[in-house]
Write a protein that holds these residues in place. Sequence first.
Motif, PDB file in Angstrom:
ATOM      1  N   PRO A  89     -61.014  90.426  43.133  1.00 15.36           N
ATOM      2  CA  PRO A  89     -61.828  89.246  43.440  1.00 15.36           C
ATOM      3  C   PRO A  89     -62.838  88.950  42.333  1.00 15.36           C
ATOM      4  CG  PRO A  89     -61.579  90.587  45.403  1.00 15.36           C
ATOM      5  CD  PRO A  89     -61.003  91.383  44.265  1.00 15.36           C
ATOM      6  N   GLY A  90     -62.884  87.689  41.939  1.00 21.64           N
ATOM      7  CA  GLY A  90     -63.800  87.275  40.889  1.00 21.64           C
ATOM      8  C   GLY A  90     -63.209  87.283  39.500  1.00 21.64           C
ATOM      9  N   LEU A  91     -61.994  87.845  39.346  1.00 20.40           N
ATOM     10  CA  LEU A  91     -61.345  87.904  38.048  1.00 20.40           C
ATOM     11  C   LEU A  91     -60.003  87.187  38.083  1.00 20.40           C
ATOM     12  CD1 LEU A  91     -61.941  91.599  36.909  1.00 20.40           C
ATOM     13  CD2 LEU A  91     -63.246  89.568  36.278  1.00 20.40           C
ATOM     14  N   THR A  92     -59.582  86.699  36.937  1.00 14.30           N
ATOM     15  CA  THR A  92     -58.234  86.149  36.813  1.00 14.30           C
ATOM     16  C   THR A  92     -57.266  87.271  36.451  1.00 14.30           C
ATOM     17  OG1 THR A  92     -58.478  85.689  34.450  1.00 14.30           O
ATOM     18  CG2 THR A  92     -59.174  83.951  36.001  1.00 14.30           C
ATOM     19  N   GLY A  93     -55.989  87.000  36.586  1.00 18.55           N
ATOM     20  CA  GLY A  93     -54.992  87.982  36.191  1.00 18.55           C
ATOM     21  C   GLY A  93     -55.110  88.397  34.736  1.00 18.55           C
ATOM     22  N   PRO A  94     -55.227  87.438  33.793  1.00 19.98           N
ATOM     23  CA  PRO A  94     -55.364  87.829  32.389  1.00 19.98           C
ATOM     24  C   PRO A  94     -56.581  88.705  32.110  1.00 19.98           C
ATOM     25  CG  PRO A  94     -54.735  85.526  32.541  1.00 19.98           C
ATOM     26  CD  PRO A  94     -55.010  85.985  33.940  1.00 19.98           C
ATOM     27  N   ALA A  95     -57.651  88.548  32.882  1.00 16.15           N
ATOM     28  CA  ALA A  95     -58.836  89.378  32.686  1.00 16.15           C
ATOM     29  C   ALA A  95     -58.597  90.822  33.125  1.00 16.15           C
ATOM     30  CB  ALA A  95     -60.020  88.793  33.448  1.00 16.15           C
ATOM     31  N   VAL A  96     -57.685  91.015  34.069  1.00 22.36           N
ATOM     32  CA  VAL A  96     -57.369  92.366  34.560  1.00 22.36           C
ATOM     33  C   VAL A  96     -56.332  93.044  33.666  1.00 22.36           C
ATOM     34  CG1 VAL A  96     -56.512  93.685  36.556  1.00 22.36           C
ATOM     35  CG2 VAL A  96     -57.915  91.645  36.922  1.00 22.36           C
ATOM     36  N   ARG A  97     -55.534  92.248  32.953  1.00 20.04           N
ATOM     37  CA  ARG A  97     -54.410  92.783  32.172  1.00 20.04           C
ATOM     38  C   ARG A  97     -54.782  93.946  31.257  1.00 20.04           C
ATOM     39  NH1 ARG A  97     -49.524  91.021  31.049  1.00 20.04           N
ATOM     40  NH2 ARG A  97     -49.928  89.015  32.067  1.00 20.04           N
ATOM     41  N   PRO A  98     -55.889  93.889  30.507  1.00 21.13           N
ATOM     42  CA  PRO A  98     -56.175  95.007  29.594  1.00 21.13           C
ATOM     43  C   PRO A  98     -56.349  96.356  30.286  1.00 21.13           C
ATOM     44  CG  PRO A  98     -57.510  93.082  29.047  1.00 21.13           C
ATOM     45  CD  PRO A  98     -56.871  92.797  30.361  1.00 21.13           C
ATOM     46  N   TYR A  99     -56.600  96.367  31.579  1.00 26.62           N
ATOM     47  CA  TYR A  99     -56.837  97.607  32.309  1.00 26.62           C
ATOM     48  C   TYR A  99     -55.550  98.239  32.842  1.00 26.62           C
ATOM     49  CZ  TYR A  99     -61.792  96.257  32.385  1.00 26.62           C
ATOM     50  OH  TYR A  99     -63.074  95.913  32.038  1.00 26.62           O
ATOM     51  N   VAL A 100     -54.502  97.451  32.964  1.00 27.77           N
ATOM     52  CA  VAL A 100     -53.304  97.884  33.692  1.00 27.77           C
ATOM     53  C   VAL A 100     -52.162  98.135  32.712  1.00 27.77           C
ATOM     54  CG1 VAL A 100     -51.644  97.274  35.491  1.00 27.77           C
ATOM     55  CG2 VAL A 100     -54.046  96.594  35.719  1.00 27.77           C
ATOM     56  N   THR A 101     -51.772  99.395  32.581  1.00 28.34           N
ATOM     57  CA  THR A 101     -50.713  99.737  31.634  1.00 28.34           C
ATOM     58  C   THR A 101     -49.338  99.287  32.110  1.00 28.34           C
ATOM     59  OG1 THR A 101     -50.531 101.943  32.639  1.00 28.34           O
ATOM     60  CG2 THR A 101     -51.985 101.721  30.743  1.00 28.34           C
ATOM     61  N   ASP A 102     -49.171  99.114  33.427  1.00 24.66           N
ATOM     62  CA  ASP A 102     -47.884  98.692  33.966  1.00 24.66           C
ATOM     63  C   ASP A 102     -47.828  97.191  34.227  1.00 24.66           C
ATOM     64  OD1 ASP A 102     -46.701 101.200  33.927  1.00 24.66           O
ATOM     65  OD2 ASP A 102     -47.503 101.742  35.882  1.00 24.66           O
ATOM     66  N   ALA A 103     -48.679  96.421  33.552  1.00 32.54           N
ATOM     67  CA  ALA A 103     -48.648  94.973  33.697  1.00 32.54           C
ATOM     68  C   ALA A 103     -47.397  94.418  33.042  1.00 32.54           C
ATOM     69  CB  ALA A 103     -49.890  94.351  33.075  1.00 32.54           C
ATOM     70  N   ALA A 104     -46.846  93.359  33.639  1.00 29.24           N
ATOM     71  CA  ALA A 104     -45.686  92.700  33.058  1.00 29.24           C
ATOM     72  C   ALA A 104     -46.112  91.965  31.797  1.00 29.24           C
ATOM     73  CB  ALA A 104     -45.077  91.726  34.066  1.00 29.24           C
ATOM     74  N   SER A 105     -45.182  91.811  30.875  1.00 29.45           N
ATOM     75  CA  SER A 105     -45.484  91.098  29.639  1.00 29.45           C
ATOM     76  C   SER A 105     -45.777  89.641  29.953  1.00 29.45           C
ATOM     77  CB  SER A 105     -44.309  91.185  28.665  1.00 29.45           C
ATOM     78  OG  SER A 105     -44.041  92.534  28.335  1.00 29.45           O
ATOM     79  N   PRO A 106     -46.804  89.066  29.323  1.00 33.24           N
ATOM     80  CA  PRO A 106     -47.111  87.653  29.592  1.00 33.24           C
ATOM     81  C   PRO A 106     -45.982  86.761  29.136  1.00 33.24           C
ATOM     82  CG  PRO A 106     -48.374  88.457  27.711  1.00 33.24           C
ATOM     83  CD  PRO A 106     -47.705  89.657  28.321  1.00 33.24           C
ATOM     84  N   ALA A 107     -45.753  85.696  29.898  1.00 31.58           N
ATOM     85  CA  ALA A 107     -44.694  84.757  29.537  1.00 31.58           C
ATOM     86  C   ALA A 107     -45.074  84.046  28.250  1.00 31.58           C
ATOM     87  CB  ALA A 107     -44.489  83.742  30.662  1.00 31.58           C
ATOM     88  N   ALA A 108     -44.065  83.786  27.463  1.00 26.78           N
ATOM     89  CA  ALA A 108     -44.307  83.071  26.215  1.00 26.78           C
ATOM     90  C   ALA A 108     -44.781  81.666  26.507  1.00 26.78           C
ATOM     91  CB  ALA A 108     -43.028  83.035  25.385  1.00 26.78           C
ATOM     92  N   ALA A 109     -45.728  81.177  25.731  1.00 24.54           N
ATOM     93  CA  ALA A 109     -46.251  79.831  25.935  1.00 24.54           C
ATOM     94  C   ALA A 109     -45.197  78.808  25.579  1.00 24.54           C
ATOM     95  CB  ALA A 109     -47.494  79.619  25.071  1.00 24.54           C
ATOM     96  N   PRO A 110     -45.093  77.692  26.319  1.00 28.94           N
ATOM     97  CA  PRO A 110     -44.118  76.656  26.007  1.00 28.94           C
ATOM     98  C   PRO A 110     -44.343  76.114  24.605  1.00 28.94           C
ATOM     99  CG  PRO A 110     -45.131  76.270  28.155  1.00 28.94           C
ATOM    100  CD  PRO A 110     -45.895  77.368  27.501  1.00 28.94           C
ATOM    101  N   SER A 111     -43.242  75.682  23.971  1.00 31.19           N
ATOM    102  CA  SER A 111     -43.329  75.186  22.607  1.00 31.19           C
ATOM    103  C   SER A 111     -44.189  73.948  22.499  1.00 31.19           C
ATOM    104  CB  SER A 111     -41.921  74.880  22.071  1.00 31.19           C
ATOM    105  OG  SER A 111     -41.274  73.934  22.902  1.00 31.19           O
ATOM    106  N   SER A 112     -44.361  73.230  23.625  1.00 28.28           N
ATOM    107  CA  SER A 112     -45.144  72.006  23.601  1.00 28.28           C
ATOM    108  C   SER A 112     -46.644  72.264  23.702  1.00 28.28           C
ATOM    109  CB  SER A 112     -44.735  71.090  24.765  1.00 28.28           C
ATOM    110  OG  SER A 112     -44.949  71.747  25.998  1.00 28.28           O
ATOM    111  N   THR A 113     -47.015  73.555  23.931  1.00 22.87           N
ATOM    112  CA  THR A 113     -48.436  73.875  24.062  1.00 22.87           C
ATOM    113  C   THR A 113     -49.165  73.573  22.769  1.00 22.87           C
ATOM    114  OG1 THR A 113     -47.971  75.615  25.646  1.00 22.87           O
ATOM    115  CG2 THR A 113     -50.106  75.699  24.532  1.00 22.87           C
TER     116      THR A 113
END
Length: 271
Positions: A204-228
Amino acid sequence: MDVPLHAEPLDVPAELALVAIDMEKYSQIPEAKMAAARCDVDDIVATVLAECQLPDPQELPGGYKDSGDGAILLFPPSVLARLVDPLLGRLNAALVRYERQRLASSPVLRLRASVHIGPLSLPDHRGDAINDTTRLLDSQATRQALSAAKDSGSFLAAALSEIVYQRTVHAGRTQDLVPHHFLEAVARVSDKPGFEQPCRIHVPGLTGPAVRPYVTDAASPAAAPSSTAQPSDASVPPVSGSGGTFQFHGQVSDATIANSIDILRIDRRQR
């Protein structure tokens, strides 16, 4: 809710929603203070359940299973979305309030939680659903997420099974929580080598990306769309410290900001 207590061996038991909670470092609390700390947790949980207009698990035969440093609570499947939102947010808020009022001699209360759903035989709690719920609770990902909670001033880290996430958050049944508030991860338990399941981690209070650095078993982030949109080559150099100013000339996705930029200030003045 009518749940059959006895069924034929090959019948599929009724489906139930499960919430497991566990106190951090309960075994390190002095023995004389354990009962009081556990009582405080029970009071907090009971109050939050009432706030969320959720049924009392103890009214269901076998609906409350004490685990010593926590509990497993059973609910009818129809309330599954409320077990995610608002329950998790309000439970963390209650723990924050407790911390502000806590006596110096009382232990800090931090909780891990997990939410799952599946068939379960009552009152003996036979079924994989309860095993998976406790393993989600004990997973490395959930434990590591509690470190993110500590650093951010929260007191709760939770794991949702993938089926819970799909039926609630992904389906749009949570009012204040959206996919961006969850981290996709894999639940593994060190002493259960055969257990490995996808899950969604929430602090609570955090986004998923903010938690990612703490979790070694996090899934790899999806690649950003080419139109980004990417920062233009005419970016202004950093003004101080490690900050920088960027000019965007197209639509910027949440992923671009969340995965690359820590602090964003938007200047809407026409140049």
